[in-house]
Write a protein that holds these residues in place. Structure first.
Motif, PDB file in Angstrom:
ATOM      1  N   ALA A   1      35.559  51.250  36.743  1.00 43.24           N
ATOM      2  CA  ALA A   1      35.709  52.241  37.802  1.00 43.24           C
ATOM      3  C   ALA A   1      35.241  53.583  37.292  1.00 43.24           C
ATOM      4  N   SER A   2      34.539  54.290  38.147  1.00 40.79           N
ATOM      5  CA  SER A   2      34.126  55.661  37.849  1.00 40.79           C
ATOM      6  C   SER A   2      34.422  56.493  39.087  1.00 40.79           C
ATOM      7  N   CYS A   3      35.675  56.893  39.196  1.00 42.77           N
ATOM      8  CA  CYS A   3      36.154  57.562  40.403  1.00 42.77           C
ATOM      9  C   CYS A   3      36.026  59.079  40.237  1.00 42.77           C
ATOM     10  N   LYS A   4      35.288  59.712  41.117  1.00 43.82           N
ATOM     11  CA  LYS A   4      35.071  61.152  41.022  1.00 43.82           C
ATOM     12  C   LYS A   4      36.336  61.941  41.349  1.00 43.82           C
ATOM     13  N   ASN A   5      37.217  61.375  42.162  1.00 38.54           N
ATOM     14  CA  ASN A   5      38.431  62.097  42.561  1.00 38.54           C
ATOM     15  C   ASN A   5      39.548  61.982  41.531  1.00 38.54           C
ATOM     16  N   HIS A   6      39.373  61.119  40.526  1.00 40.94           N
ATOM     17  CA  HIS A   6      40.443  60.901  39.538  1.00 40.94           C
ATOM     18  C   HIS A   6      39.799  60.661  38.184  1.00 40.94           C
ATOM     19  N   ARG A   7      39.823  61.661  37.306  1.00 41.14           N
ATOM     20  CA  ARG A   7      39.276  61.524  35.958  1.00 41.14           C
ATOM     21  C   ARG A   7      40.352  60.918  35.063  1.00 41.14           C
ATOM     22  N   VAL A   8      40.105  59.707  34.606  1.00 48.83           N
ATOM     23  CA  VAL A   8      41.116  58.923  33.901  1.00 48.83           C
ATOM     24  C   VAL A   8      41.289  59.425  32.472  1.00 48.83           C
ATOM     25  N   ASN A   9      42.548  59.576  32.045  1.00 41.67           N
ATOM     26  CA  ASN A   9      42.856  59.902  30.648  1.00 41.67           C
ATOM     27  C   ASN A   9      43.555  58.747  29.943  1.00 41.67           C
ATOM     28  N   ARG A  10      44.643  58.246  30.531  1.00 42.13           N
ATOM     29  CA  ARG A  10      45.430  57.171  29.919  1.00 42.13           C
ATOM     30  C   ARG A  10      45.601  56.029  30.911  1.00 42.13           C
ATOM     31  N   VAL A  11      45.736  54.817  30.358  1.00 45.24           N
ATOM     32  CA  VAL A  11      45.870  53.632  31.208  1.00 45.24           C
ATOM     33  C   VAL A  11      46.936  52.718  30.627  1.00 45.24           C
ATOM     34  N   VAL A  12      47.651  52.000  31.500  1.00 48.00           N
ATOM     35  CA  VAL A  12      48.633  51.020  31.061  1.00 48.00           C
ATOM     36  C   VAL A  12      48.662  49.874  32.063  1.00 48.00           C
ATOM     37  N   PHE A  13      48.720  48.632  31.548  1.00 45.67           N
ATOM     38  CA  PHE A  13      48.916  47.459  32.391  1.00 45.67           C
ATOM     39  C   PHE A  13      50.372  47.414  32.850  1.00 45.67           C
ATOM     40  N   LEU A  14      50.591  47.042  34.107  1.00 42.31           N
ATOM     41  CA  LEU A  14      51.946  46.951  34.642  1.00 42.31           C
ATOM     42  C   LEU A  14      52.426  45.503  34.606  1.00 42.31           C
ATOM     43  N   GLY A  15      52.655  45.003  33.408  1.00 38.86           N
ATOM     44  CA  GLY A  15      53.207  43.653  33.239  1.00 38.86           C
ATOM     45  C   GLY A  15      52.353  42.585  33.892  1.00 38.86           C
ATOM     46  N   ASN A  16      53.014  41.697  34.630  1.00 32.77           N
ATOM     47  CA  ASN A  16      52.334  40.592  35.324  1.00 32.77           C
ATOM     48  C   ASN A  16      52.027  40.910  36.784  1.00 32.77           C
ATOM     49  N   MET A  17      52.099  42.159  37.174  1.00 29.24           N
ATOM     50  CA  MET A  17      51.864  42.542  38.567  1.00 29.24           C
ATOM     51  C   MET A  17      50.386  42.556  38.954  1.00 29.24           C
TER      52      MET A  17
END
Length: 477
Positions: free
Chosen positions: A213-229
């Motif tokens: 994803a390369s979203c112009k409205n949201h510049r990503v800094n940190r990411v985390v998986f939400l378990g098995n969701m």
């Protein structure tokens, strides 16, 4: 018909943060002032590790969790790196094993003795070299006992098989520095955020990018998986430079499912997710506040609960089996007050009157037994974590032993030079030491050459004398 707001009942609505008493804090620690965006703190049920200020290389201190109070200024340290330590992580299955990475481009594995350090530790169990620039991030695999991931400033992620002490895979799909890595529950997927402002979901064994994803409205800094969701949560910055969180479907990163603005502050937001309680904690860098949410599979997906306010940032997180279940503690942070050299534990507590074990807030959780060996995972097997109950407290120690591989010394000779024996310098200090050592070797070689030149001249003169004497004797005869 009058409009009424909809309230959702939650057992975690009244969770509150409780700062530990002074006698349960850790005081007198020279916490690093490095501005690298990492936690600089790692904790498990036995030990607390903190990266410290040091001159001439990098170091970190390891303290038993039970030994709170003022720390001796001469307390032993782990000080084998030649550059600043940028990240430290405890092995989730062997509580005496910690990994560290540094500006000296190395990753090192250390074994901390029972009871903590008694003297400075300079020799690591394993020294792993594979990156061409400094290493800023490391992560242990969540289910395999001998797999470690490292991300360097060479834009590469290396997968290390610690059973043989070698890198077995290189992921080379990033165009800038990787700033965050997160695994799903069984470790079959890896999510990364990068300074190229892209979010990626990668199949780590093949290195294939499944989604990006390369979203112009949201510049990503940190990411985390939400378990098995099958969900991802990212923290970042909106187009108006406000702090923001976004929820994504891991199978479709074309657009975020939800975007929510937090505030207008400039510090990073570090996400911490508890898969057992489905609670998300957002700890702000610099501001020290902790906001917590409950994650649901139905709209609105993010349910804001409360905020804990504090003047200093939180960095370390206690694993689940180290919590105090008798006090209904569901999460624990460690607040690093750099200017005071102080570390304060902050417990997130569910208020309950009953003193019995609360099964509804402590489901079966990931334990300290690995589900796979390194070779099993590399062969393509995926397996969920081995679960444990917290009802009787953390009593069952891991009977496995972490062993460093014994390597035969091999030589790679090119043009008469052993490339493995003559390892190139990795820091400026190491380069200077090597330069002066080579200058001394050159001086000795020149002296040896001069001595041999003199010897050669003497032998030539003796040879000429012999020739002249033999010639004169023949003439006389």
């Amino acid at each position: 018909m009058s409009w009424r707001p909809t309230y959702r009942s939650s057992k975690f609505r009244n969770v509150y943060g409780k700062v530990a008493n002074r006698e349960h804090c850790f005081d007198g620690i020279p916490i690093t002032k490095n501005v690298h965006d990492n936690h600089f703190c790692a904790v498990n049920a036995k030990f607390l590790a903190i990266v410290t200020e040091s001159a001439g290389g990098g170091s970190f201190i390891v303290i038993p969790v039970s030994q709170a109070g003022r720390i001796d200024p001469h307390h032993p340290k782990v000080c084998g790196h030649q550059g600043n330590v940028l990240d430290i992580k405890w092995n989730p299955f062997f509580e005496n094993i910690i990994a560290s990475c540094s500006e000296d481009s190395s990753v090192r594995i250390w074994e901390i003795p029972e009871g903590g350090l008694r003297r400075n530790m300079t020799e690591a169990m394993m020294e792993l070299y594979g990156h061409s620039r400094r290493v800023g991030l490391i992560e242990w695999h969540p289910t395999s006992s001998g797999i470690l991931f490292s991300a360097g400033y060479d834009y590469k992620i290396l997968i290390w098989n610690l059973e043989i002490g070698e890198p077995v895979k290189m992921i080379d799909c990033h165009s800038d520095v990787i700033v965050c890595m997160s695994f799903n529950t069984d470790g079959s997927l890896l999510a990364t955020s990068c300074k190229d402002k892209k979010l990626r979901v990668i199949e780590p064994r093949s290195g294939r990018v499944l989604q990006h994803a390369s979203c112009k409205n949201h510049r990503v800094n940190r990411v985390v998986f939400l378990g098995n969701m099958k969900r991802l949560l990212t923290t970042g910055v909106s187009r108006w430079n406000t702090r923001q969180i976004a929820l994504w479907d891991q199978e479709d990163l074309s657009m975020p499912m939800v975007e929510e603005e937090i505030d207008g502050l400039s510090g990073l937001l570090f996400p911490f997710y508890d898969a057992d309680t489905h609670m998300l904690y957002l700890a702000g860098k610099g501001d020290g506040n902790i906001r917590y949410y409950e994650i649901t599979t139905e709209k609105p997906y993010l349910q804001y609960l409360m905020e804990f306010r504090s003047p200093a940032p939180q960095k370390g997180v206690m694993p689940k089996h180290g919590l105090d279940v008798t006090a209904c503690e569901v999460f624990r942070f460690y607040k690093l007050v750099t200017l005071k050299g102080l570390i304060e534990p902050i417990s997130m507590i569910v208020p309950r009157r009953s003193e019995t074990y609360q099964e509804d807030i402590y489901p079966m959780t990931a334990g300290t037994e690995p589900a796979l060996s390194a070779n099993d995972w590399l062969s393509g097997i995926n397996r969920d974590p081995v679960l444990m109950s917290l009802k009787k407290g953390y009593q069952k120690p891991n009977q496995l032993v972490f062993k460093a591989p014994v390597k035969e010394k091999k030589g790679v000779v090119v043009n008469g030079i052993d490339l493995l024996e003559n390892v190139p310098p990795r820091t400026e200090n190491e380069l200077l030491r090597m330069f002066f050592r080579q200058q001394e070797e050159l001086r000795k070689l020149k002296e040896e050459l001069n001595t041999k030149d003199v010897k050669i001249r003497q032998l030539e003169l003796e040879l000429n004398n012999l020739r002249n004497s033999s010639a004169s004797s023949n003439y006389c005869g």
